[in-house]
Write a protein that holds these residues in place. Sequence first.
Motif, PDB file in Angstrom:
ATOM      1  N   MET A  60      40.633  51.430  52.690  1.00 59.77           N
ATOM      2  CA  MET A  60      41.715  52.123  51.841  1.00 59.77           C
ATOM      3  C   MET A  60      41.590  51.774  50.503  1.00 59.77           C
ATOM      4  O   MET A  60      40.209  51.394  50.465  1.00 59.77           O
ATOM      5  CB  MET A  60      42.232  50.139  51.976  1.00 59.77           C
ATOM      6  N   ALA A  61      42.536  52.640  49.779  1.00 56.60           N
ATOM      7  CA  ALA A  61      42.417  52.458  49.061  1.00 56.60           C
ATOM      8  C   ALA A  61      43.679  52.017  48.363  1.00 56.60           C
ATOM      9  O   ALA A  61      45.372  52.747  48.802  1.00 56.60           O
ATOM     10  CB  ALA A  61      42.087  54.124  48.281  1.00 56.60           C
ATOM     11  N   TYR A  62      44.122  52.019  47.425  1.00 55.24           N
ATOM     12  CA  TYR A  62      45.251  51.145  46.366  1.00 55.24           C
ATOM     13  C   TYR A  62      45.544  52.126  45.368  1.00 55.24           C
ATOM     14  O   TYR A  62      45.085  52.230  43.935  1.00 55.24           O
ATOM     15  CB  TYR A  62      45.053  49.768  45.743  1.00 55.24           C
ATOM     16  N   VAL A  63      46.524  52.880  45.779  1.00 51.55           N
ATOM     17  CA  VAL A  63      47.171  54.035  44.784  1.00 51.55           C
ATOM     18  C   VAL A  63      48.420  53.363  43.806  1.00 51.55           C
ATOM     19  O   VAL A  63      49.186  54.826  42.966  1.00 51.55           O
ATOM     20  CB  VAL A  63      47.130  54.836  45.658  1.00 51.55           C
ATOM     21  N   GLY A  64      48.590  52.498  43.482  1.00 53.77           N
ATOM     22  CA  GLY A  64      49.659  52.420  43.191  1.00 53.77           C
ATOM     23  C   GLY A  64      50.642  50.785  43.142  1.00 53.77           C
ATOM     24  O   GLY A  64      49.639  49.785  44.010  1.00 53.77           O
ATOM     25  N   LEU A  65      51.339  50.132  42.581  1.00 54.92           N
ATOM     26  CA  LEU A  65      52.039  48.711  42.152  1.00 54.92           C
ATOM     27  C   LEU A  65      52.497  48.650  41.157  1.00 54.92           C
ATOM     28  O   LEU A  65      53.436  49.808  40.154  1.00 54.92           O
ATOM     29  CB  LEU A  65      50.922  48.866  40.916  1.00 54.92           C
ATOM     30  N   ALA A  66      53.967  47.833  41.857  1.00 54.02           N
ATOM     31  CA  ALA A  66      55.527  48.120  41.574  1.00 54.02           C
ATOM     32  C   ALA A  66      55.423  46.761  41.949  1.00 54.02           C
ATOM     33  O   ALA A  66      55.556  45.503  42.799  1.00 54.02           O
ATOM     34  CB  ALA A  66      56.330  49.729  42.614  1.00 54.02           C
ATOM     35  N   ASN A  67      57.103  46.597  41.158  1.00 50.75           N
ATOM     36  CA  ASN A  67      58.008  45.538  41.206  1.00 50.75           C
ATOM     37  C   ASN A  67      57.830  44.145  41.242  1.00 50.75           C
ATOM     38  O   ASN A  67      58.078  43.893  42.326  1.00 50.75           O
ATOM     39  CB  ASN A  67      59.185  46.694  42.800  1.00 50.75           C
ATOM     40  N   PRO A  68      57.503  44.233  40.632  1.00 49.14           N
ATOM     41  CA  PRO A  68      56.585  41.590  40.224  1.00 49.14           C
ATOM     42  C   PRO A  68      58.340  41.305  40.505  1.00 49.14           C
ATOM     43  O   PRO A  68      59.573  41.939  39.402  1.00 49.14           O
ATOM     44  CB  PRO A  68      56.055  41.546  38.550  1.00 49.14           C
ATOM     45  N   TYR A  69      58.298  40.576  41.159  1.00 44.71           N
ATOM     46  CA  TYR A  69      59.196  39.388  40.941  1.00 44.71           C
ATOM     47  C   TYR A  69      58.782  38.338  41.188  1.00 44.71           C
ATOM     48  O   TYR A  69      58.060  37.783  41.533  1.00 44.71           O
ATOM     49  CB  TYR A  69      60.580  40.193  41.855  1.00 44.71           C
ATOM     50  N   ILE A  70      59.920  37.571  40.020  1.00 44.68           N
ATOM     51  CA  ILE A  70      59.640  35.798  39.855  1.00 44.68           C
ATOM     52  C   ILE A  70      60.625  35.283  40.051  1.00 44.68           C
ATOM     53  O   ILE A  70      61.894  35.967  39.852  1.00 44.68           O
ATOM     54  CB  ILE A  70      59.256  35.310  37.982  1.00 44.68           C
ATOM     55  N   ALA A  71      60.273  33.637  41.013  1.00 39.09           N
ATOM     56  CA  ALA A  71      61.347  32.730  41.147  1.00 39.09           C
ATOM     57  C   ALA A  71      61.055  31.638  40.928  1.00 39.09           C
ATOM     58  O   ALA A  71      60.238  30.981  41.386  1.00 39.09           O
ATOM     59  CB  ALA A  71      61.754  33.527  42.627  1.00 39.09           C
ATOM     60  N   LYS A  72      61.935  30.222  40.576  1.00 39.94           N
ATOM     61  CA  LYS A  72      61.186  29.294  40.757  1.00 39.94           C
ATOM     62  C   LYS A  72      61.228  28.880  41.460  1.00 39.94           C
ATOM     63  O   LYS A  72      62.002  28.563  42.395  1.00 39.94           O
ATOM     64  CB  LYS A  72      62.182  28.427  39.732  1.00 39.94           C
ATOM     65  N   MET A  88      51.960  47.312  35.626  1.00 37.51           N
ATOM     66  CA  MET A  88      51.167  47.781  34.547  1.00 37.51           C
ATOM     67  C   MET A  88      50.099  47.765  35.765  1.00 37.51           C
ATOM     68  O   MET A  88      49.332  48.200  36.302  1.00 37.51           O
ATOM     69  CB  MET A  88      51.666  47.858  33.189  1.00 37.51           C
ATOM     70  N   THR A  89      49.714  45.954  35.611  1.00 36.26           N
ATOM     71  CA  THR A  89      48.854  45.498  36.094  1.00 36.26           C
ATOM     72  C   THR A  89      48.667  44.465  36.610  1.00 36.26           C
ATOM     73  O   THR A  89      49.934  43.715  36.086  1.00 36.26           O
ATOM     74  CB  THR A  89      47.401  45.031  34.923  1.00 36.26           C
ATOM     75  N   ILE A  90      48.225  44.031  37.090  1.00 35.33           N
ATOM     76  CA  ILE A  90      48.309  42.612  38.464  1.00 35.33           C
ATOM     77  C   ILE A  90      46.601  42.382  38.591  1.00 35.33           C
ATOM     78  O   ILE A  90      46.322  43.095  39.300  1.00 35.33           O
ATOM     79  CB  ILE A  90      48.873  42.299  39.518  1.00 35.33           C
ATOM     80  N   ASN A  91      46.235  41.485  38.465  1.00 29.23           N
ATOM     81  CA  ASN A  91      44.582  40.566  38.667  1.00 29.23           C
ATOM     82  C   ASN A  91      45.012  39.460  38.790  1.00 29.23           C
ATOM     83  O   ASN A  91      45.503  38.423  38.762  1.00 29.23           O
ATOM     84  CB  ASN A  91      44.124  40.631  37.023  1.00 29.23           C
ATOM     85  N   VAL A  92      44.366  38.765  40.838  1.00 32.78           N
ATOM     86  CA  VAL A  92      44.665  37.567  41.329  1.00 32.78           C
ATOM     87  C   VAL A  92      43.125  37.098  41.496  1.00 32.78           C
ATOM     88  O   VAL A  92      42.472  38.247  42.391  1.00 32.78           O
ATOM     89  CB  VAL A  92      45.187  38.139  42.672  1.00 32.78           C
ATOM     90  N   THR A  93      42.743  36.068  40.765  1.00 27.97           N
ATOM     91  CA  THR A  93      41.129  35.660  41.185  1.00 27.97           C
ATOM     92  C   THR A  93      41.131  35.126  41.814  1.00 27.97           C
ATOM     93  O   THR A  93      41.382  33.729  41.227  1.00 27.97           O
ATOM     94  CB  THR A  93      40.390  36.296  39.856  1.00 27.97           C
ATOM     95  N   PRO A  94      41.020  34.567  43.221  1.00 28.03           N
ATOM     96  CA  PRO A  94      41.708  32.704  43.953  1.00 28.03           C
ATOM     97  C   PRO A  94      39.832  32.049  43.709  1.00 28.03           C
ATOM     98  O   PRO A  94      38.317  32.846  43.108  1.00 28.03           O
ATOM     99  CB  PRO A  94      41.065  33.239  45.732  1.00 28.03           C
ATOM    100  N   ASN A  95      39.414  31.040  43.667  1.00 30.30           N
ATOM    101  CA  ASN A  95      38.717  29.984  43.138  1.00 30.30           C
ATOM    102  C   ASN A  95      38.733  29.214  44.287  1.00 30.30           C
ATOM    103  O   ASN A  95      39.717  29.160  44.773  1.00 30.30           O
ATOM    104  CB  ASN A  95      38.620  29.078  41.836  1.00 30.30           C
ATOM    105  N   TYR A  96      37.125  29.062  44.711  1.00 33.61           N
ATOM    106  CA  TYR A  96      36.336  28.204  45.523  1.00 33.61           C
ATOM    107  C   TYR A  96      36.021  27.272  45.355  1.00 33.61           C
ATOM    108  O   TYR A  96      34.628  26.909  44.568  1.00 33.61           O
ATOM    109  CB  TYR A  96      35.769  29.409  46.780  1.00 33.61           C
TER     110      TYR A  96
END
Length: 194
Positions: free
Chosen positions: A1-13, A32-40
């Motif tokens: 798999m390859a990620y080729v795009g990123l769109a539509n960020p939403y935020i809700a309370k 533009m960019t999203i980086n998600v890093t889980p910690n364990y």
Amino acid sequence: MAYVGLANPYIAKLIDEAQKKYTDCFSCGKAMTINVTPNYNEAKLYANNQLAEMVKEFKDGNITLGTDRLPIKASEICFGHNVSSAGDEITYRTDDSANAVGVGFYVDEMISGKLQYVATVIYKVKFSESAEDYTTKGETIEFKTPKLEGTIAGLETGEWKTTKTFDTAGLADAWLKETLGYKEPTAQVPGETE
């Protein structure tokens, strides 16, 4: 798999962890960019001169969201600042407290030549305001865009993220809106007051 795009960020309370309910959902600019890093948390047990047991569990995570702009609504929903009724003035107080929010977005994923859309909702995030960096115009023009940095936590149920794959971008976007309680803005009739 390859990620080729990123769109539509939403935020809700986030208003109800057990029911995964949200309010005041808004589109947070263009992604533009999203980086998600889980910690364990992890523990290892050695016995008979070798690794006999290992436990690795989700502790928390970090998220960085870069967009082309940061809507004024983010100041109120994410950071607890006071926004004027006209929406043109934000007051920052020393005792303002960040709210827990849900974050959603989708990515374009190419698998064996077929494009799919993977929508992601991260259930509970607390953002902190990042440094503001401005530069005067010089011989070249340089864009400065906002970034939100936050800490991810699990819900009371233990869940912290859900992903769902769709055949079209429209279906992925609709699922994000439904999950985070997005309401389409209503057109106001000229001369009508709210």
